[in-house]
Scaffold this active site. Sequence first.
Site, PDB file in Angstrom:
ATOM      1  N   PHE A 217       0.866  -1.193   0.000  1.00 17.57           N
ATOM      2  CA  PHE A 217       0.000   0.000   0.000  1.00 17.57           C
ATOM      3  C   PHE A 217       0.892   1.229   0.000  1.00 17.57           C
ATOM      4  O   PHE A 217       1.739   1.385   0.877  1.00 17.57           O
ATOM      5  CB  PHE A 217      -0.907   0.018   1.241  1.00 17.57           C
ATOM      6  CG  PHE A 217      -1.897   1.171   1.216  1.00 17.57           C
ATOM      7  CD1 PHE A 217      -3.212   0.966   0.818  1.00 17.57           C
ATOM      8  CD2 PHE A 217      -1.508   2.468   1.548  1.00 17.57           C
ATOM      9  CE1 PHE A 217      -4.122   2.024   0.766  1.00 17.57           C
ATOM     10  CE2 PHE A 217      -2.407   3.524   1.501  1.00 17.57           C
ATOM     11  CZ  PHE A 217      -3.715   3.307   1.107  1.00 17.57           C
ATOM     12  N   ASP A 326       9.206   2.859   1.688  1.00 15.15           N
ATOM     13  CA  ASP A 326       8.042   3.626   2.152  1.00 15.15           C
ATOM     14  C   ASP A 326       7.849   3.366   3.649  1.00 15.15           C
ATOM     15  O   ASP A 326       7.390   2.304   4.064  1.00 15.15           O
ATOM     16  CB  ASP A 326       6.806   3.187   1.353  1.00 15.15           C
ATOM     17  CG  ASP A 326       5.535   3.923   1.783  1.00 15.15           C
ATOM     18  OD1 ASP A 326       5.537   4.571   2.848  1.00 15.15           O
ATOM     19  OD2 ASP A 326       4.531   3.830   1.050  1.00 15.15           O
ATOM     20  N   LYS A 357       2.274  10.295   8.652  1.00 17.31           N
ATOM     21  CA  LYS A 357       1.678   9.753   9.883  1.00 17.31           C
ATOM     22  C   LYS A 357       2.362  10.272  11.159  1.00 17.31           C
ATOM     23  O   LYS A 357       2.284  11.444  11.456  1.00 17.31           O
ATOM     24  CB  LYS A 357       1.669   8.218   9.821  1.00 17.31           C
ATOM     25  CG  LYS A 357       0.749   7.699   8.696  1.00 17.31           C
ATOM     26  CD  LYS A 357       0.319   6.291   8.957  1.00 17.31           C
ATOM     27  CE  LYS A 357      -0.399   5.669   7.797  1.00 17.31           C
ATOM     28  NZ  LYS A 357      -1.832   5.534   7.991  1.00 17.31           N
ATOM     29  N   THR A 381       1.672  23.959  -3.872  1.00 20.26           N
ATOM     30  CA  THR A 381       1.453  25.212  -3.135  1.00 20.26           C
ATOM     31  C   THR A 381       2.114  25.170  -1.754  1.00 20.26           C
ATOM     32  O   THR A 381       2.955  26.001  -1.424  1.00 20.26           O
ATOM     33  CB  THR A 381      -0.057  25.490  -2.958  1.00 20.26           C
ATOM     34  OG1 THR A 381      -0.673  25.420  -4.225  1.00 20.26           O
ATOM     35  CG2 THR A 381      -0.284  26.852  -2.328  1.00 20.26           C
TER      36      THR A 381
HETATM   37  O1  PSZ Z   1      -7.499   3.370   3.379  1.00 23.32           O
HETATM   38  C1  PSZ Z   1      -6.600   4.219   3.324  1.00 23.32           C
HETATM   39  O2  PSZ Z   1      -6.550   5.147   2.518  1.00 23.32           O
HETATM   40  C2  PSZ Z   1      -5.477   4.092   4.279  1.00 23.32           C
HETATM   41  S1  PSZ Z   1      -5.621   3.204   5.675  1.00 23.32           S
HETATM   42  C3  PSZ Z   1      -4.012   3.412   6.079  1.00 23.32           C
HETATM   43  C4  PSZ Z   1      -3.356   4.119   5.161  1.00 23.32           C
HETATM   44  C5  PSZ Z   1      -4.192   4.545   4.139  1.00 23.32           C
HETATM   45  N1  PSZ Z   1      -2.016   4.298   5.210  1.00 23.32           N
HETATM   46  C6  PSZ Z   1      -1.380   5.274   4.452  1.00 23.32           C
HETATM   47  C7  PSZ Z   1      -0.097   4.958   3.768  1.00 23.32           C
HETATM   48  C8  PSZ Z   1       0.726   3.877   4.156  1.00 23.32           C
HETATM   49  O3  PSZ Z   1       0.385   3.071   5.172  1.00 23.32           O
HETATM   50  C9  PSZ Z   1       1.909   3.632   3.440  1.00 23.32           C
HETATM   51  C10 PSZ Z   1       2.813   2.517   3.819  1.00 23.32           C
HETATM   52  N2  PSZ Z   1       2.247   4.433   2.412  1.00 23.32           N
HETATM   53  C11 PSZ Z   1       1.484   5.460   2.025  1.00 23.32           C
HETATM   54  C12 PSZ Z   1       0.303   5.758   2.681  1.00 23.32           C
HETATM   55  C13 PSZ Z   1      -0.514   6.921   2.220  1.00 23.32           C
HETATM   56  O4  PSZ Z   1      -0.546   7.905   3.191  1.00 23.32           O
HETATM   57  P1  PSZ Z   1      -1.770   8.943   3.249  1.00 23.32           P
HETATM   58  O5  PSZ Z   1      -2.973   8.179   3.691  1.00 23.32           O
HETATM   59  O6  PSZ Z   1      -1.309   9.960   4.225  1.00 23.32           O
HETATM   60  O7  PSZ Z   1      -1.932   9.498   1.890  1.00 23.32           O
END
Ligand code: PSZ
Length: 500
Positions: A217, A326, A357, A381
């Site tokens: 992910f 990541d 996070k 931006t």
């Molecule tokens: O369902 C969702 O959109 C979720 S639930 C948990 C996440 C997203 N995690 C975000 C995440 C991550 O765990 C890793 C390893 N890489 C990138 C991301 C993306 O981060 P955000 O959500 O801040 O864009």
Amino acid sequence: MASMLLCRQLAVNLQQNLRLSAPRYRCISKAATKSSPDVEFDGPSMKTEVPGPRSRELTEQLDKIQNTGAINFFCNYEESRGNYLVDVDGNRMLDLYTQISSIPIGYNHPALLKVMQNPQNLSAFVNRPALGILPPENFPGNLLDALLSVAPRGLRKVQTMACGSCSNENAYKAAFIWYRNKERGNMKPTKEDLDSCLSNQAPGCPEFSILSFMGGFHGRTLGCLATTHSKAVHKLDIPTFDWPVAPFPRLRYPLEEFVRENAQEEARCLEEVEDLIVKYRKIGKTVAGIVVEPIQSEGGDNHASVDFFKKLRDIARKHGCVFHVDEVQTGGGGTGKFWAHEHWGMDDPADIVSFSKKMLTGGYFHKDELTPAEPYRIFNTWMGDPSKNLLLNEVLNVIRTDSLLEEVSRAGKVLMDGLYDFQARYPHLLSAARGQGTFLAIDVRDDATRNILIMKARNKGVVLGGCGERSIRFRPSLVFKQHHAHVFLNIFNDILAEYK
Ligand code: PSZ
């Protein structure tokens, strides 16, 4: 001036809240050298089922505006403290999920409230700048004090961004720009490059790719989504790139007991990675970068060995691909080291490390050569938010003064021992306890039972999250101590007793 007063009033209210309700909290005394005393609740306290009537009412209200299908319950963030999340019905729950792993040192940490109260910081909270063109005077100093003080080995540059997806998205772009620049022999782009890119054509828009792993992910924005492969709900109906997807090892746990089988599985996956790199180069979709999580988190807390990551890093080097780790979910201390990839013990672990996070700001660290030569190539931006750098600086101070990474290892051991005990006593229900620090997970026999266990825990005052097909994951904040682990284990023990 008015905003300064408002901010002070907020801080005073919070302090009064703390004082007025003092008998309900326990003060954990600390040595003088440590950060402000950690004022926290004694344990969970449940008044209604969750979601309670007020949460349901608010969900109905919000449902007229948005889809609310994912909402668990509404929160009272003013009343929440440390490891305890309070909801709008007055239920107080031990939080082992922390806003999808993104609260570094618990709710309303006094040290962070102080940063907000400091009049010198107010302008940073009120005036959000376009950092790429008009940064404040203290911006370079704050980056050095905060982010660069925890820069992963070998990486001296950092680019802040708003969220995890935004960070990965821009990191991929940096990899492509670097790769194309290398192909051009550092020459300026041609007129053909400049013209063709405007209509989505080569050579201006080359057919490069990022290799990712099944179960990974990396975010939901369009570029990142091409590297996300954890659940269909993320991807359904969205067009994507034909980029290579390698299998991620499916290991057996505990890792120490299945070394030989797991090594075979990892070798199979690594072979596939190399085959894909070769195949995609042949079809003109050259792999410019490999992206991987140190622990696949959304995909189900899937681990791989140090040997796997060392070999993967070598493959990236051998084929001239950027190696992007990541750490959006694993970074910031939950595994007992500040970066999960530190467990690999490599001298040159990565070319890019992305974060968000628990780091409060998104962004990515990178090798010097991944800084584009021209301005405006990696740009938007906000490019982050300097007020988050101020808060992060304080988070890092607290982590250091309170030795929180050692605490994570201690609390994690109690939690892990408890999970091992549960799976030994309920083998028909639980298996594959795994993880590092407090970044732990356990499998439940099926998806439905997993969801019931999470719901039962919530109604008894513990917030947990699921991941993958049938895992429960643990993502407490860094102020989660051994006694919090015992609170959870006692509650979960009672729930499991119903399954004897
Ligand atoms: O369902 C969702 O959109 C979720 S639930 C948990 C996440 C997203 N995690 C975000 C995440 C991550 O765990 C890793 C390893 N890489 C990138 C991301 C993306 O981060 P955000 O959500 O801040 O864009």
